[in-house]
Design a protein around this motif. Sequence first.
Motif, PDB file in Angstrom:
ATOM      1  N   ASP A   1       0.819  -1.217   0.000  1.00 34.53           N
ATOM      2  CA  ASP A   1       0.000   0.000   0.000  1.00 34.53           C
ATOM      3  C   ASP A   1       0.856   1.273   0.000  1.00 34.53           C
ATOM      4  O   ASP A   1       0.369   2.359   0.267  1.00 34.53           O
ATOM      5  CB  ASP A   1      -0.963   0.013   1.186  1.00 34.53           C
TER       6      ASP A   1
ATOM      7  N   THR B   1       7.700   1.520  -6.292  1.00 30.32           N
ATOM      8  CA  THR B   1       7.000   0.782  -7.341  1.00 30.32           C
ATOM      9  C   THR B   1       6.198  -0.376  -6.761  1.00 30.32           C
ATOM     10  O   THR B   1       6.499  -0.880  -5.675  1.00 30.32           O
ATOM     11  CB  THR B   1       8.005   0.214  -8.367  1.00 30.32           C
ATOM     12  N   SER B   2       5.189  -0.798  -7.525  1.00 30.72           N
ATOM     13  CA  SER B   2       4.418  -1.979  -7.134  1.00 30.72           C
ATOM     14  C   SER B   2       4.042  -2.756  -8.381  1.00 30.72           C
ATOM     15  O   SER B   2       3.966  -2.198  -9.488  1.00 30.72           O
ATOM     16  CB  SER B   2       3.156  -1.592  -6.360  1.00 30.72           C
TER      17      SER B   2
ATOM     18  N   ASP C   1       1.130  -4.161  -8.799  1.00 33.22           N
ATOM     19  CA  ASP C   1      -0.283  -3.910  -9.071  1.00 33.22           C
ATOM     20  C   ASP C   1      -0.475  -2.715 -10.005  1.00 33.22           C
ATOM     21  O   ASP C   1       0.321  -1.768  -9.995  1.00 33.22           O
ATOM     22  CB  ASP C   1      -1.030  -3.614  -7.766  1.00 33.22           C
ATOM     23  N   SER C   2      -1.543  -2.756 -10.776  1.00 33.97           N
ATOM     24  CA  SER C   2      -1.972  -1.573 -11.512  1.00 33.97           C
ATOM     25  C   SER C   2      -2.565  -0.597 -10.509  1.00 33.97           C
ATOM     26  O   SER C   2      -2.891  -0.968  -9.362  1.00 33.97           O
ATOM     27  CB  SER C   2      -3.015  -1.945 -12.562  1.00 33.97           C
ATOM     28  N   TYR C   3      -2.744   0.637 -10.919  1.00 29.49           N
ATOM     29  CA  TYR C   3      -3.298   1.631  -9.999  1.00 29.49           C
ATOM     30  C   TYR C   3      -4.718   1.249  -9.577  1.00 29.49           C
ATOM     31  O   TYR C   3      -5.072   1.347  -8.393  1.00 29.49           O
ATOM     32  CB  TYR C   3      -3.297   3.013 -10.650  1.00 29.49           C
TER      33      TYR C   3
ATOM     34  N   LEU D   1      -4.622  -1.576  -7.160  1.00 28.93           N
ATOM     35  CA  LEU D   1      -4.096  -1.088  -5.885  1.00 28.93           C
ATOM     36  C   LEU D   1      -5.213  -0.495  -5.031  1.00 28.93           C
ATOM     37  O   LEU D   1      -5.319  -0.782  -3.834  1.00 28.93           O
ATOM     38  CB  LEU D   1      -3.021  -0.028  -6.161  1.00 28.93           C
TER      39      LEU D   1
ATOM     40  N   ALA E   1      -4.347   3.003   0.108  1.00 27.22           N
ATOM     41  CA  ALA E   1      -3.441   3.138  -1.033  1.00 27.22           C
ATOM     42  C   ALA E   1      -3.510   4.526  -1.667  1.00 27.22           C
ATOM     43  O   ALA E   1      -2.477   5.143  -1.944  1.00 27.22           O
ATOM     44  CB  ALA E   1      -3.734   2.068  -2.075  1.00 27.22           C
TER      45      ALA E   1
ATOM     46  N   VAL F   1      -0.377   7.095  -1.850  1.00 29.75           N
ATOM     47  CA  VAL F   1       0.218   7.468  -3.133  1.00 29.75           C
ATOM     48  C   VAL F   1       0.135   8.973  -3.350  1.00 29.75           C
ATOM     49  O   VAL F   1       1.099   9.606  -3.804  1.00 29.75           O
ATOM     50  CB  VAL F   1      -0.472   6.707  -4.285  1.00 29.75           C
TER      51      VAL F   1
ATOM     52  N   VAL G   1       6.310   7.446  -8.396  1.00 29.39           N
ATOM     53  CA  VAL G   1       5.508   6.262  -8.116  1.00 29.39           C
ATOM     54  C   VAL G   1       5.214   5.538  -9.427  1.00 29.39           C
ATOM     55  O   VAL G   1       4.714   6.147 -10.376  1.00 29.39           O
ATOM     56  CB  VAL G   1       4.188   6.635  -7.406  1.00 29.39           C
TER      57      VAL G   1
ATOM     58  N   HIS H   1       3.459   1.967 -11.231  1.00 34.50           N
ATOM     59  CA  HIS H   1       2.565   0.825 -11.076  1.00 34.50           C
ATOM     60  C   HIS H   1       2.840  -0.184 -12.185  1.00 34.50           C
ATOM     61  O   HIS H   1       3.450   0.131 -13.209  1.00 34.50           O
ATOM     62  CB  HIS H   1       1.106   1.283 -11.120  1.00 34.50           C
ATOM     63  N   GLU H   2       2.398  -1.427 -11.957  1.00 35.13           N
ATOM     64  CA  GLU H   2       2.627  -2.526 -12.906  1.00 35.13           C
ATOM     65  C   GLU H   2       4.112  -2.665 -13.227  1.00 35.13           C
ATOM     66  O   GLU H   2       4.496  -2.864 -14.372  1.00 35.13           O
ATOM     67  CB  GLU H   2       1.816  -2.306 -14.182  1.00 35.13           C
TER      68      GLU H   2
END
Length: 349
Positions: free
Chosen positions: A26, A46-47, A49-51, A54, A61, A65, A75, A77-78
Amino acid sequence: MGEEETEKWVKHYASFHQILIVGEGDFSFALCLAKSFGYGSNICATSLDSYDALLKKYKNAKINVDQLKDLGASVLHEADATKMKLYTDVKMRMFDRIIFNFPHAGFHGKEDNVHLINMHRNLLHGFFHNASAMLRENGEIHVTHKTSPPFCHWNLEELASQSSLALFECVDFKIEDYPGYNQKRGAGSKCDEPFPLGKCSTFKFVFTTIIKKLKNRGYASMVNQLIHESPQFPISEQLHPTSVWSSLPTSNPVPMNLSRLVDSRLHGSLTEECFWIFDWYFCQVMETFGLPDSNIRFNVQEALRRGHERYANEVTGGTLNGYIILLEELYRLSVSRLAWLEMCSRLLQ
């Protein structure tokens, strides 16, 4: 760094470090660092997950963010932790610290299943290979990981060695060191709930060439290199005009970063005042390092005597309790330095 402020530390991480965090849940870990530093322009979080995913998985989250971006952090995503160097936003950047907290390849059976362990190992293998291409020469890769079975069977050191990395240090992980950080399961109906930590540590890896250089140069040379090549920690001369740094011998000047040697992490004015009150002790540490005939007992006693004398004569409104607090800080610094020296000794064996 953009902001001309005193460097701030959160455990192993400083505001002057360029930091890449992969595998965020998160984004609470990245936010913890950014809030502590007062800005996040040195952080790329980074993560996988897509936004949209998330936001569905973690109730905090969006606010995390948004706050990160407001603080200047990048930041993404993916973002696959094994392919980070291919992403446009980061492929031209190099980092001082690359962090992967509690890596996990997904819930595909029991954790002691050989197939699942191999999945986890493949993830880490790809991560190390990718991260090593984005790490500065003197940078560190940190993996926080459970150390009890079956997690210890992932064998992080072996995986890191395949990317020319070696374990430099392994320290206990304590979540209370990171205010606001919440570890998340990340999958299933309980994805937003924390998982039990149990015994876990932060494994610190550096390039094997760094370890070889340290061993080849020998113990004293290694210490000298770390002292002279580590980032400069500014000590406020306005607070203490007669600080330890100005009293060091001019024939062998030492930069204002003895705190790296004792791992002080510059805990604000308390550490600064400790250096000032006990400057004779820190001078002796430098001047007698490695000398077999150094009278350590005398040095310590003399340091305490001179420290008390300076505190009594030069600190306005000083109290006995205030001096005890400084003694406790000196003890903390000494313990940190001893642990650091013992770690260096193990590397040279």
